[in-house]
Design a protein around this motif. Structure first.
Motif, PDB file in Angstrom:
ATOM      1  N   HIS A 155      12.452  34.190 -42.360  1.00  0.00           N
ATOM      2  CA  HIS A 155      11.337  33.248 -42.475  1.00  0.00           C
ATOM      3  C   HIS A 155      10.701  33.304 -43.863  1.00  0.00           C
ATOM      4  N   ARG A 167      12.943  25.661 -46.327  1.00  0.00           N
ATOM      5  CA  ARG A 167      13.620  26.183 -45.136  1.00  0.00           C
ATOM      6  C   ARG A 167      13.744  25.089 -44.076  1.00  0.00           C
ATOM      7  N   LYS A 168      12.709  24.294 -43.924  1.00  0.00           N
ATOM      8  CA  LYS A 168      12.763  23.175 -42.976  1.00  0.00           C
ATOM      9  C   LYS A 168      13.883  22.205 -43.360  1.00  0.00           C
ATOM     10  N   ASP A 210      17.164  23.894 -42.345  1.00  0.00           N
ATOM     11  CA  ASP A 210      17.327  24.010 -40.897  1.00  0.00           C
ATOM     12  C   ASP A 210      17.547  22.654 -40.230  1.00  0.00           C
ATOM     13  N   THR A 211      16.857  21.617 -40.715  1.00  0.00           N
ATOM     14  CA  THR A 211      17.048  20.280 -40.133  1.00  0.00           C
ATOM     15  C   THR A 211      18.492  19.833 -40.267  1.00  0.00           C
ATOM     16  N   GLU A 237       8.420  27.214 -47.147  1.00  0.00           N
ATOM     17  CA  GLU A 237       8.540  26.705 -45.776  1.00  0.00           C
ATOM     18  C   GLU A 237       9.167  25.318 -45.751  1.00  0.00           C
ATOM     19  N   GLU A 238       8.810  24.489 -46.737  1.00  0.00           N
ATOM     20  CA  GLU A 238       9.352  23.130 -46.789  1.00  0.00           C
ATOM     21  C   GLU A 238      10.856  23.136 -47.038  1.00  0.00           C
ATOM     22  N   TYR A 297       8.885  12.048 -37.400  1.00  0.00           N
ATOM     23  CA  TYR A 297       9.102  12.652 -38.714  1.00  0.00           C
ATOM     24  C   TYR A 297       7.780  12.984 -39.379  1.00  0.00           C
ATOM     25  N   ASN A 300      12.297  32.341 -34.039  1.00  0.00           N
ATOM     26  CA  ASN A 300      10.902  31.924 -34.216  1.00  0.00           C
ATOM     27  C   ASN A 300      10.026  32.369 -33.042  1.00  0.00           C
TER      28      ASN A 300
END
Length: 368
Positions: free
Chosen positions: A265, A134-135, A138-139, A131-132, A53, A156
């Motif tokens: 993205h 989206r992560k 997606d996670t 970006e954080e 992580y 990607n």
């Protein structure tokens, strides 16, 4: 029901060799800073996601002066025993197996052992760039939808190829329009699927985050959350047409800047508090309340889709929350929720007092 019963660490972070046994629903892990509390949570996360992580490069996880590591975990899901082993060889080769069956693709494991982590640095989800967030999205979705995960991986990879191609065009002075169109179609196919799933999934997700925030904060604050994508600007009959129009709109800019300026993205989630950007006006307590709300929503959605609760990993959660917010949180996760919970804290007395107060089934592991 998903439960970890045992964890063995060999040359993993600060542990040369260590065995842990877990016999209760709630496991409190206490000890001074730097002793390895968080590393236990990260090892569990590794077995669930085939990666750390906190650390992107596997080689940096190995015990000082040693190359390679081994994480061996025993757990059960709905009464089925699973022995999950992650090994990083001295050669750098990575192996991952469940009940002695070795994965050929690590992505095939994602979603089999669902987990949710709450760590102090996660506040970057709220304060950091898109970006954080989206992560974060997606996670969660990758644990629920395997096709989504494969399409996201494909997107990607194609995005990297497209950016490399744009750079090549600039360096050579020649634009291969036919090749770019082929790459564009591949990008559109994968990206429009991801966009379609996100757009369908996020309204309920964001609504639930808001509900949890109101419960934890207890303040009746006006929190607004929304999904924002460049593809939303186009009124079309389907996602692929919208994506095609977006690429056309950015064509000259992409060539000039040598990168893809429009696509999924660039998606984001907007947080507003009383109509103002949340990260600009929220206190540390409000930010942590929102973070917990996000993670509790992930927990609930995973439980609904999987039919059993994910393991919940809470790292250093007692800081920046007042007593009432902490009591509300622990009552929810340790009593009302059905899954196994791991909680770290530097103070044994504080941890034990909180767990006693909510009346949950717990044990304390004290590291010295």
């Amino acid at each position: 029901m998903f439960r970890f019963q045992r964890l063995q660490l060999v040359q993993y972070k600060n542990y040369m060799f260590k065995n842990f046994e877990f016999k209760h629903k709630v496991i409190g892990i206490c000890g001074s800073n730097g002793i390895g509390k968080t590393n236990i949570l990260d090892a569990i996360w590794y077995l669930c996601f085939t990666k750390s992580y906190f650390t992107a490069i596997d080689g940096r996880i190995a015990y000082t002066a040693n190359q390679g590591f081994r994480i061996d975990g025993e757990c059960s899901i709905n009464n089925q025993s699973l022995n999950t082993i992650a090994i990083l060889r001295e050669t750098g080769k990575k192996e991952f197996s469940v009940n002695n069956d070795l994965y050929t693709k690590l992505s095939h494991h994602i979603g089999k052992m669902p987990a949710v982590m709450v760590a102090p640095d996660d506040v970057i989800i709220i304060t950091g760039g898109s970006e954080e967030r989206r992560k974060m999205i997606d996670t969660l979705i990758c644990q629920i939808d395997e096709v989504y995960m494969q399409q996201l991986i494909a997107y990607n990879k194609i995005l990297l190829q497209r950016n490399a191609l744009l750079k090549q065009f600039a360096e050579t002075g020649f634009t291969d329009s036919a090749l770019l169109q082929v790459i564009n179609m591949q990008l559109i196919t994968a990206g429009s699927y991801v966009y379609k799933v996100r757009k369908a999934f996020l309204p309920t997700y964001l609504e639930r985050i808001n509900k949890h925030y109101q419960q934890i904060s207890g303040a009746g604050e006006q929190l607004d959350l929304s999904y924002d994508s460049p593809l939303d600007a186009f009124v079309t009959t389907n996602e692929q047409e919208a994506f095609s129009l977006l690429l056309q709109q950015n064509h000259q800019r992409d060539l000039a800047m040598q990168r893809t300026n429009g696509g999924i993205h660039k998606d984001d989630v907007k947080f507003l508090l009383d109509s103002m950007p949340f990260k600009q006006i929220a206190s540390q307590g409000q930010r942590k309340s929102l973070l917990f709300s996000i993670r509790l929503t992930e927990y609930e959605l995973l439980q609904e889709h999987k039919g059993f609760a994910p393991v919940l990993l809470l790292d250093d959660v007692f800081e920046k929350l007042d007593e009432q917010r902490m009591a509300n949180l622990l009552l929810d996760v340790c009593v009302k929720k059905q899954g196994q919970v791991f909680i770290t804290d530097t103070h044994k007395s504080r941890l034990e007092a909180h767990l006693k107060n909510v009346g949950c089934d717990y044990e304390i592991i004290e590291l010295v």
